[in-house]
Design an enzyme around this catalytic site. Structure first.
Site, PDB file in Angstrom:
ATOM      1  CB  CYS A  26      -0.961  -0.023   1.184  1.00 49.01           C
ATOM      2  SG  CYS A  26      -0.156  -0.197   2.788  1.00 49.01           S
ATOM      3  CG  HIS A 558       4.947 -19.370  23.020  1.00 50.80           C
ATOM      4  ND1 HIS A 558       4.626 -20.420  22.185  1.00 50.80           N
ATOM      5  CD2 HIS A 558       4.482 -18.254  22.414  1.00 50.80           C
ATOM      6  CE1 HIS A 558       4.007 -19.950  21.120  1.00 50.80           C
ATOM      7  NE2 HIS A 558       3.897 -18.631  21.229  1.00 50.80           N
TER       8      HIS A 558
END
Length: 636
Positions: A26, A558
């Protein structure tokens, strides 16, 4: 050659060219669709010169570059050996439905954004010159300028047919042919409303429609598809599916012409008979819904959208609203969403200007000048990522100002009549049939107010001394160090085999970018608190938890590698964010066998995330460990 080295590192650190499904860009960022985002070294890329920041949002892996993103995009494509087709022709099938929607919308509209803005600016200047009396509507100058600007919008289905086909991985010329059929002049005239030969269908219902044509005896509902958005997207979607089927069943020797032949012959009539009317009714409902919400309270709508617009921009989620805005213009002739957010970029730019005028810091000045210039033209990512967001409060101030000025625009009823340029080039899009009315002038007043308030707040709140104190460790950093008052003993959150953290198959952890620590291959299914402390962060998916001990050590646990993709399956958090926990308290249950059967590595990294505030982290060197036994020590 200027960006060759940067491109080489980007391709390598996103997991190599074989890990890239597609790539678009973009105004300021590269938007990757990766096969496995877990292979990307995000921390390395964030710290790389030439990259502003990195984030995952909307089903995309986004690398924010800045204003020179087109050049970097070309270099990355070359480095990754990507053709025009492979650079943007893939629809994500992974992640949440909303993320896939954002990925689809941005993939269709981004390629055309530049020329769309350019056409809108030309059309806007034609309207402005007529409004101030420089030219008349009958003059050749006005007619040619208006035609230059309006042609793209009139034939919008052809352009969207190209980009949608590219996104769906279909033949782009088939997409263009479908769009051309929708705006073919003879059919446009025959399907115009008010035809004297028309009859009514679905009389007395919401779907009451005229019909003046038939195809094989089937009535074709009269509708205008010039400047439309949604019908061509659905048409190309179904065409891409049919095209894939035909490629499988038609012999190679005649595939070149028979696949397009049958695709166009089948999909064009289906579009006029079924796809077009249904998608048009859907588009009208979306437009009516947006207008109803706006009419409920323009002030509240402006306050809400204005305040959160820059937040949407950070994550690339604004594309969902842009798509609705374009649809509003095609169905209603105007949009009310973009005007409410228009002043947000000026608020952000004003904050940066205020800091620029106040600071004597050469580095901040060097960042602020190009960020201010970009902001004036509506591109605020350099200001957000480089200046306001890292300092937090300036970004919050800009959002508050944007909310106030968005409410001003909402109350005034300012509308956007076509999509045009960004920043100062966007004013002409607010000129309607009434010319320079109060609704138009309010767009100038609101943006001027946003710029002025931002400047004042940025100037009054910025302090070089405070920043210098933080950099020297006498500010926030020193406070954090003081919180760590003793060496911290960390017990093992699970039982299992101890593994060297640098050997696991996750570059973010194995590179120690998150901090020092250790990994455990678990042999039980319960994670317990490794010390007395508080739950600082708990991922919604339950696969990871951040804890802070009473004396300041911060630990991230984690469970598994890439298990965020399980979206919460097989994880059951037993605590909530902000909850106080005691050593040995069960905090997460997980199904180790199910995770492994789903194809995920079950190793559990245990990382000291504020390692930089400690003298050292001493790790346990045994081969195995039991839950609750000493695992590591954080040395101050």
């Amino acid at each position: 050659m200027k960006y060759e080295e940067l491109a080489k590192e980007i391709v390598e650190k996103v997991g190599g060219e074989e890990n890239i499904n597609s790539l678009t860009h973009c105004i300021t960022r590269l938007r990757f669709q990766l096969k496995d985002s877990g292979k990307a070294d995000t921390q390395y890329l964030k710290n790389k010169d030439g990259i502003v920041t990195v984030m995952e949002s909307g089903g995309q892996y986004q690398v924010v570059i800045g204003n020179h993103v087109p050049e970097v995009y070309d270099a990355v494509r070359k480095e990754a050996h990507m053709s025009d087709d492979s650079s943007s022709g893939s629809v994500s099938n992974n992640g949440l439905l909303f993320n896939r929607f954002i990925d689809l919308i941005s993939g269709i509209f981004q390629p055309i954004l530049g020329v769309l803005a350019a056409a809108g600016m030309i059309k806007g200047f034609a309207a402005l010159f007529m409004a101030i009396g420089w030219i008349s509507e009958e003059s050749g100058t006005y007619q040619i300028m208006f035609a230059i600007g309006d042609a793209l919008f009139y034939f919008f289905p052809i352009f969207l047919g190209l980009t949608a086909a590219k996104k769906f991985g279909s033949n782009q010329f088939i997409g263009m042919a479908l769009g051309a059929a929708l705006v073919y002049p003879t059919l446009v005239g025959a399907m115009a409303l008010g035809n004297e030969n028309a009859t009514m269908l679905f009389s007395g219902t919401f779907f009451e429609s005229e019909t003046a044509l038939t195809f094989l005896g089937i009535p074709v509902i009269s509708m205008t598809y010039t400047q439309s958005v949604i019908p061509i997207v659905f048409s190309v979607f179904f065409a891409s599916r049919l095209e894939r089927f035909l490629k499988k069943v038609i012999p190679d020797v005649v595939k070149t012409f028979l696949v397009p032949f049958f695709t166009i012959l089948i999909i064009v009539p289906l579009t006029f008979i079924i796809i077009g009317p249904i998608s048009t009714w859907g588009a009208n409902l979306i437009g009516s819904g947006a207008l109803a919400l706006y009419n409920f309270s323009p002030l509240f709508a402006g306050l809400l959208l204005g305040a959160f617009w820059q937040v949407f921009v950070i994550f690339g989620l604004h594309w969902g609203l842009v798509a609705i805005a374009i649809n509003n213009i095609s169905t209603s002739g105007f949009d009310i969403i973009i005007p409410l957010t228009f002043a947000a970029s000026f608020a952000q730019t004003g904050i940066v200007l205020g800091m620029l005028l106040r600071t004597k810091n050469k580095q901040l000045k060097s960042l602020s000048i190009p960020a201010f210039i970009s902001g004036i033209f509506g591109v605020t990512e350099p200001a957000i990522y480089g200046i306001t967001l890292p300092r937090k409060k300036p970004f919050i101030y800009s959002c508050i100002v944007a909310g106030i000025t968005g409410a001003m625009v909402g109350v005034a009823g300012t509308k956007m009549y076509f999509l045009g340029g960004l920043g100062i080039f966007g004013y002409t899009t607010f000129i309607g049939e009434n010319g320079l009315d109060m609704a138009f002038w309010m767009s100038l007043i609101a943006t001027g107010t946003a710029l002025a308030l931002g400047l004042i707040i940025g100037y009054l709140t910025h302090s070089d001394k405070k920043e210098a104190a933080i950099e020297k460790g006498t500010g926030a950093g020193e406070t954090a160090k003081k919180e760590m008052v003793n060496d911290v003993l960390v017990e093992s959150p699970v039982s299992g085999k101890i593994i060297d953290l640098t050997t696991i198959k996750d570059p973010v952890f194995s590179s120690l970018a998150m901090g020092k620590g250790i990994a455990i291959e678990p042999d039980n299914d319960v994670v317990v608190a490794p010390f007395n402390g508080v739950v600082e962060s708990l991922f919604p998916t339950g696969h990871a938890i951040g804890l802070k001990s009473d004396n300041g050590a911060e630990i991230l646990i984690h469970i598994g590698i890439d298990t965020v993709k399980l979206e919460g399956k097989y994880f059951k958090p037993l605590v909530t964010q902000g909850e106080t926990v005691e050593i040995g308290q069960p905090i997460i249950e997980f199904d180790r066998e199910a995770i492994a059967l789903a194809g995920f590595d079950t190793v559990i990294p245990v990382v000291v995330t504020n390692t930089n505030l400690a003298k050292d982290v001493v790790l346990e060197r045994n081969e195995t460990i039991e839950s609750g036994k000493h695992l590591l020590t954080v040395i101050l």
